[in-house]
Design a protein around this motif. Sequence first.
Motif, mmCIF file in Angstrom:
data_model
loop_
_atom_site.group_PDB
_atom_site.id
_atom_site.type_symbol
_atom_site.label_atom_id
_atom_site.label_comp_id
_atom_site.label_asym_id
_atom_site.label_seq_id
_atom_site.Cartn_x
_atom_site.Cartn_y
_atom_site.Cartn_z
ATOM 1 N N ASN A 122 0.912 -1.118 0.372
ATOM 2 C CA ASN A 122 -0.103 0.143 -0.022
ATOM 3 C C ASN A 122 0.612 1.061 -0.029
ATOM 4 O O ASN A 122 0.457 2.101 -0.725
ATOM 5 C CB ASN A 122 -1.394 0.069 1.195
ATOM 6 C CG ASN A 122 -1.587 0.793 0.907
ATOM 7 O OD1 ASN A 122 -2.365 0.990 0.209
ATOM 8 N ND2 ASN A 122 -2.330 1.928 2.028
ATOM 9 N N SER A 123 1.728 1.817 0.664
ATOM 10 C CA SER A 123 2.802 2.053 1.082
ATOM 11 C C SER A 123 3.409 2.306 -0.615
ATOM 12 O O SER A 123 3.879 3.654 -0.647
ATOM 13 C CB SER A 123 3.684 1.869 1.345
ATOM 14 O OG SER A 123 5.337 1.303 1.456
ATOM 15 N N THR A 126 -2.153 -2.003 -7.079
ATOM 16 C CA THR A 126 -1.150 -0.574 -8.080
ATOM 17 C C THR A 126 0.654 -0.926 -7.088
ATOM 18 O O THR A 126 1.461 -0.121 -8.107
ATOM 19 C CB THR A 126 -1.750 0.436 -8.161
ATOM 20 O OG1 THR A 126 -1.794 0.790 -6.299
ATOM 21 C CG2 THR A 126 -3.082 0.004 -8.881
ATOM 22 N N GLY A 127 0.625 -1.258 -5.915
ATOM 23 C CA GLY A 127 2.357 -1.270 -5.619
ATOM 24 C C GLY A 127 3.134 -1.956 -6.529
ATOM 25 O O GLY A 127 4.715 -1.896 -5.930
ATOM 26 N N ALA A 137 12.467 2.446 -4.303
ATOM 27 C CA ALA A 137 11.363 2.256 -3.118
ATOM 28 C C ALA A 137 11.180 0.960 -3.278
ATOM 29 O O ALA A 137 10.853 0.102 -2.339
ATOM 30 C CB ALA A 137 10.589 2.972 -2.917
ATOM 31 N N GLN A 138 10.159 0.683 -4.558
ATOM 32 C CA GLN A 138 10.220 -0.935 -4.626
ATOM 33 C C GLN A 138 10.805 -2.246 -4.886
ATOM 34 O O GLN A 138 11.221 -2.805 -3.518
ATOM 35 C CB GLN A 138 9.534 -1.276 -5.857
ATOM 36 C CG GLN A 138 8.045 -0.348 -6.378
ATOM 37 C CD GLN A 138 7.726 -0.431 -7.299
ATOM 38 O OE1 GLN A 138 8.645 -0.279 -9.085
ATOM 39 N NE2 GLN A 138 6.605 -0.540 -8.000
ATOM 40 N N LYS A 139 12.486 -1.618 -4.903
ATOM 41 C CA LYS A 139 13.517 -2.596 -4.793
ATOM 42 C C LYS A 139 13.671 -2.561 -3.121
ATOM 43 O O LYS A 139 13.735 -4.064 -2.881
ATOM 44 C CB LYS A 139 14.486 -2.590 -5.792
ATOM 45 C CG LYS A 139 14.442 -2.073 -7.096
ATOM 46 C CD LYS A 139 15.921 -2.315 -7.493
ATOM 47 C CE LYS A 139 15.885 -2.573 -9.146
ATOM 48 N NZ LYS A 139 17.095 -2.349 -9.694
ATOM 49 N N PRO A 156 -3.886 3.992 -3.859
ATOM 50 C CA PRO A 156 -3.840 3.805 -2.147
ATOM 51 C C PRO A 156 -4.670 3.132 -2.328
ATOM 52 O O PRO A 156 -6.644 3.316 -2.497
ATOM 53 C CB PRO A 156 -4.344 4.587 -1.513
ATOM 54 C CG PRO A 156 -4.132 6.268 -2.396
ATOM 55 C CD PRO A 156 -3.977 5.508 -3.763
ATOM 56 N N GLY A 157 -5.526 2.211 -1.203
ATOM 57 C CA GLY A 157 -6.126 1.092 -0.971
ATOM 58 C C GLY A 157 -6.347 -0.193 -2.157
ATOM 59 O O GLY A 157 -6.604 -1.790 -1.732
#
Length: 567
Positions: free
Chosen positions: A252-253, A263-264, A323-325, A258-259
């Motif tokens: 979610n971050s 999509t993250g 950030a994803q990594k 959001p929610g």
Amino acid sequence: MNKQLIMTTATGAALLLTACGGSNVKTNAAGLPQLGAATGASLASCAELATKINFANTTITGANAIAAGTLTVAGKPVPAHCQVTGQMYKRTSTVDGKSYAIGFEMRLPNNWNGRFFYQANGGVDGSVVPATGPVGGGGPLDNALNQGFAVISADAGHGAPTPFFGLDPQARLDYGYQAVGKLTPMAKYIIETAYGKKPDRSYIGGCSNGGRHTMVAAARYADQYDGFLVGNPGYRLPLAAIANIAGAKAYNSLATTPGDLSTGFTLAERKLVSDAVLAKCDELDGTADGLVQNTQACQAAFDLNRDVPTCSASRDGTCLSAAQKTTIGGLFAGATTATGTKIYSSFSYDAGLATGGWASWKFNSSLNLDTGAVGLIWQAPPEDLATFNGPNFALNGDLASMLAKVGATNATYTESALSFMLPPNPSDLSALRNRGAKIMVYHGASDPIFSSDDTTAWYNALRTANGGDASNFSRYFNVPGMNHCAGGPTADQFDMLAPLVEWVERGKAPDSVLASVRGAGNAGGVNADLPANWTATRTRPLCPYPKTAKYKGGGSIEDAANFSCES
């Protein structure tokens, strides 16, 4: 002296008598007792069973003759049998005022093979599903009932597949382990009443929570079963669920909506990672075939930061952001609380991330199924049912608090979830081993909810506890590409019950298990996750850890005969 110690002592005495020539107990090459083969019997009458069965705390609600072909498996008719239905320990809770009982059904073949199978079911239980007996994997071509076993299925002590039973302390304990302990002697009594003799051999098996039930039985009820078939076990289920909730927070971050956790870590991005894993690890087994056979070697070879492109601009499915990594890499390394306490286990990088099954567990179950289980079944005290909201609990709850509460007790909930859900001393299966029983375990390397790393760590601990080698009574099979119990880019169709019987009753240890894919026309159902360039009938050997399947260097890569299990 407890039951396990009595049994172990008795087994040791039997072995001593064997060595002195004072008993006809047989031993195998490993010096362990060799159990004999089961012999069958015929069912005398189905209709009369309802009046003949008289077991304490048990009500029989029906005994119905089921004609051959009423049930089918892979399009084949299951033979005629008797369906017995009933309840045990019916009561009204003094805590929530609800009615509880352990509901069950047994299916007893007219032509019985002398064996009993306890069908350990998945999820939060709560349903008496048909007692057919799983043999492992997805799209099964056979089941225990069809093979002639007498099979029991139960709801584990509550009548709906929802977490609300967790308000009742006894229902928690029945779900955790006591239902198996109560049902097992009752089921054997019904078998003796139906056939005039007790089962010669008894087996228990299931996948997911059913795998957990089976591992718990291996630790708590080793004297009751001869063979244990464990699939994708969530044997530390409360911890796995909290780790999945940690994943919900993390995804979610990263979410662009959001929610909407998906999509993250989008489908395109998950496929990007799976493809990068294959590029680094596919040929470790000697050929590029879309399967990572050597999961352990792959974890050393693959690096998320190095082997997946980092986005220099916006995310577009061809890269991961920094950030994803950091965040996703942290989840694969093992989710932690805010202060760094590791919650559960690491997860293996594998080729099965870009599937609907993987996404469902990570992005949906983490907000609903896991939250209800943690908040209502395992925490002490449970959350307030009147105000409980699963997604809010996941996204705004404190992980450290959840972790503390699943390990807590109070005056009402006197046994913690880490006691009633987990097998005690899981690496000590000496009682099972010493009486000649066997355990076979399988786990999909791409399981998104229960980590195959966790099962590998358990098996390594079991090996250590047995002088470095536990293969004389236990075998663990990694299933490359397989998601949770089935699905993924994998050969997930296999029968592990038949080789378990061969091992228990005839001493033939399984050096490999044949697995096949479920392509077009498969009788057990098509696996939609299969890559388009695989043949519809590809086969592979599943190898007992630490061995892995390696290509022999010649012949079709679609044929298991051209692969061998090697260290």
